[in-house]
Scaffold this motif. Structure first.
Motif, PDB file in Angstrom:
ATOM      1  N   LEU A  78       1.174 -12.713  -8.747  1.00 26.15           N
ATOM      2  CA  LEU A  78       1.317 -11.296  -8.301  1.00 26.15           C
ATOM      3  C   LEU A  78       0.380 -10.814  -7.371  1.00 26.15           C
ATOM      4  O   LEU A  78      -0.720 -10.779  -8.004  1.00 26.15           O
ATOM      5  N   LEU A  79       0.666 -10.211  -6.355  1.00 28.65           N
ATOM      6  CA  LEU A  79      -0.203  -9.899  -5.302  1.00 28.65           C
ATOM      7  C   LEU A  79      -0.119  -7.948  -5.517  1.00 28.65           C
ATOM      8  O   LEU A  79       0.849  -7.519  -5.126  1.00 28.65           O
ATOM      9  N   LEU A  80      -1.224  -7.376  -6.014  1.00 27.55           N
ATOM     10  CA  LEU A  80      -1.172  -5.963  -6.013  1.00 27.55           C
ATOM     11  C   LEU A  80      -1.973  -5.310  -4.879  1.00 27.55           C
ATOM     12  O   LEU A  80      -3.251  -5.349  -4.761  1.00 27.55           O
ATOM     13  N   ASP A  81      -1.477  -4.514  -4.142  1.00 32.94           N
ATOM     14  CA  ASP A  81      -2.287  -4.078  -2.890  1.00 32.94           C
ATOM     15  C   ASP A  81      -2.400  -2.519  -3.212  1.00 32.94           C
ATOM     16  O   ASP A  81      -1.761  -1.494  -3.013  1.00 32.94           O
ATOM     17  N   GLU A  82      -3.825  -2.394  -3.604  1.00 38.62           N
ATOM     18  CA  GLU A  82      -4.057  -0.809  -3.925  1.00 38.62           C
ATOM     19  C   GLU A  82      -3.247  -0.308  -4.796  1.00 38.62           C
ATOM     20  O   GLU A  82      -2.709   1.059  -4.486  1.00 38.62           O
ATOM     21  N   VAL A  83      -2.837  -0.816  -6.067  1.00 36.95           N
ATOM     22  CA  VAL A  83      -1.521  -0.300  -6.868  1.00 36.95           C
ATOM     23  C   VAL A  83      -1.924   0.769  -7.474  1.00 36.95           C
ATOM     24  O   VAL A  83      -1.400   1.832  -8.118  1.00 36.95           O
TER      25      VAL A  83
ATOM     26  N   ILE B 227      -6.022  -6.100  -4.612  1.00 34.26           N
ATOM     27  CA  ILE B 227      -6.788  -5.575  -3.564  1.00 34.26           C
ATOM     28  C   ILE B 227      -6.994  -4.073  -4.210  1.00 34.26           C
ATOM     29  O   ILE B 227      -6.257  -3.376  -4.610  1.00 34.26           O
ATOM     30  N   GLU B 228      -8.381  -3.930  -4.167  1.00 34.98           N
ATOM     31  CA  GLU B 228      -8.699  -2.632  -5.026  1.00 34.98           C
ATOM     32  C   GLU B 228     -10.126  -2.054  -4.164  1.00 34.98           C
ATOM     33  O   GLU B 228     -10.894  -2.611  -3.560  1.00 34.98           O
ATOM     34  N   HIS B 229     -10.377  -0.779  -4.024  1.00 37.10           N
ATOM     35  CA  HIS B 229     -11.223   0.142  -3.495  1.00 37.10           C
ATOM     36  C   HIS B 229     -12.403   0.479  -4.527  1.00 37.10           C
ATOM     37  O   HIS B 229     -13.520   0.946  -4.600  1.00 37.10           O
TER      38      HIS B 229
ATOM     39  N   GLN C 163       0.764  -1.217  -0.033  1.00 33.31           N
ATOM     40  CA  GLN C 163      -0.046  -0.045   0.211  1.00 33.31           C
ATOM     41  C   GLN C 163       0.887   1.245  -0.119  1.00 33.31           C
ATOM     42  O   GLN C 163       0.581   2.227  -0.676  1.00 33.31           O
ATOM     43  N   ILE C 164       1.868   1.331   0.548  1.00 33.10           N
ATOM     44  CA  ILE C 164       3.078   2.457   0.762  1.00 33.10           C
ATOM     45  C   ILE C 164       4.056   2.048   0.081  1.00 33.10           C
ATOM     46  O   ILE C 164       4.476   1.096   0.109  1.00 33.10           O
ATOM     47  N   SER C 165       4.221   2.859  -0.775  1.00 37.45           N
ATOM     48  CA  SER C 165       5.466   2.491  -1.585  1.00 37.45           C
ATOM     49  C   SER C 165       6.724   2.341  -1.090  1.00 37.45           C
ATOM     50  O   SER C 165       7.119   3.176  -0.158  1.00 37.45           O
ATOM     51  N   LYS C 166       7.263   1.200  -1.531  1.00 41.77           N
ATOM     52  CA  LYS C 166       8.839   0.982  -0.887  1.00 41.77           C
ATOM     53  C   LYS C 166       9.874   1.252  -1.633  1.00 41.77           C
ATOM     54  O   LYS C 166      11.114   0.720  -1.726  1.00 41.77           O
TER      55      LYS C 166
END
Length: 223
Positions: free
Chosen positions: A142-147, A176-178, A69-72
């Motif tokens: 590939l797991l994408l968390d609110e990308v 994961i998407e809102h 969620q928070i860019s690394k």
């Protein structure tokens, strides 16, 4: 309980969207799958093997790649060097890692930005770099968390196209998407979490019209 008796299957080639209100347990579930958290009960099965006790780097070697969620992003390194961090997991040779990282950057549309410091990238570009770093692991899931969080409509559509392209090439993806418009655009399977429980599993139209899902997002209308 953050994730409470949630059980589902992910098949090779799936594009699975995970939705739910804030605090529903979506990111916690990702953390359980990729090893940031050990499960207090239950198991994570990957390719027929129980990986519940493996650390994140071991799961990455097996083929699990993710964004956060928070860019690394490593802001003092170049875009290419950021992607190479992922590539080194399976390619210890410097030139091989650089070549594969460049290939991945081209895939996500960042090839022309390879030589600049990652800290100067736009938000949209940093999101793509997050995807590139996961892809550089040579992952099969590939797991994408609110990308797509914080992106404008044009940028969102561009990422939707990228995700569809990657999935069309055979990559298994969990998102994961809102943004429910994004979920509808994928036109693929959706699961819904609420207070740590799985409350729906099906097509976007079926899931988003489910009274339990509507209540989870909008609350109950008293008579």
């Amino acid at each position: 309980v953050a994730v409470n008796d949630v059980s589902f299957q992910l098949r090779k080639g799936d594009l699975l969207s995970i939705i739910g209100p804030n605090g529903a347990g979506k990111t916690t579930m990702f953390n359980l799958v990729t090893g940031q958290y050990p499960p207090s009960a239950g198991r994570v099965i990957f390719n027929g093997a129980d990986i519940s006790g493996l650390r994140p780097h071991a799961r990455a070697k097996l083929g699990l790649g993710r964004t956060f969620q928070i860019s690394k992003t490593l802001t003092t390194l170049t875009t290419l060097e950021n992607a190479m961090v992922g590539a080194f997991l399976k390619r210890q040779n410097l030139s091989e890692a650089a070549d594969y990282a460049m290939h991945v950057l081209d895939m996500v549309g960042l090839g022309a930005r390879a030589g600049i410091k990652a800290g100067t990238l736009t938000l949209s570009e940093r999101r793509r770099l997050e995807i590139a770093r996961a892809l550089a692991l040579d992952c099969s899931v590939l797991l994408l968390d609110e990308v797509m969080a914080g992106l404008n409509q044009k940028e969102v559509e561009s990422v939707i196209d990228l995700v569809r392209k990657l999935n069309g090439e055979g990559l298994t993806i969990m998102v994961i998407e809102h943004n429910l418009k994004v979920v509808r655009a994928f036109q693929s399977r959706v699961i819904v979490l609420d207070f740590g429980r799985l409350i729906a599993d099906g097509t976007p139209d079926d899931v988003l019209s489910d009274p339990h899902v509507v209540e989870a997002y909008l609350g109950r209308q008293d008579a």
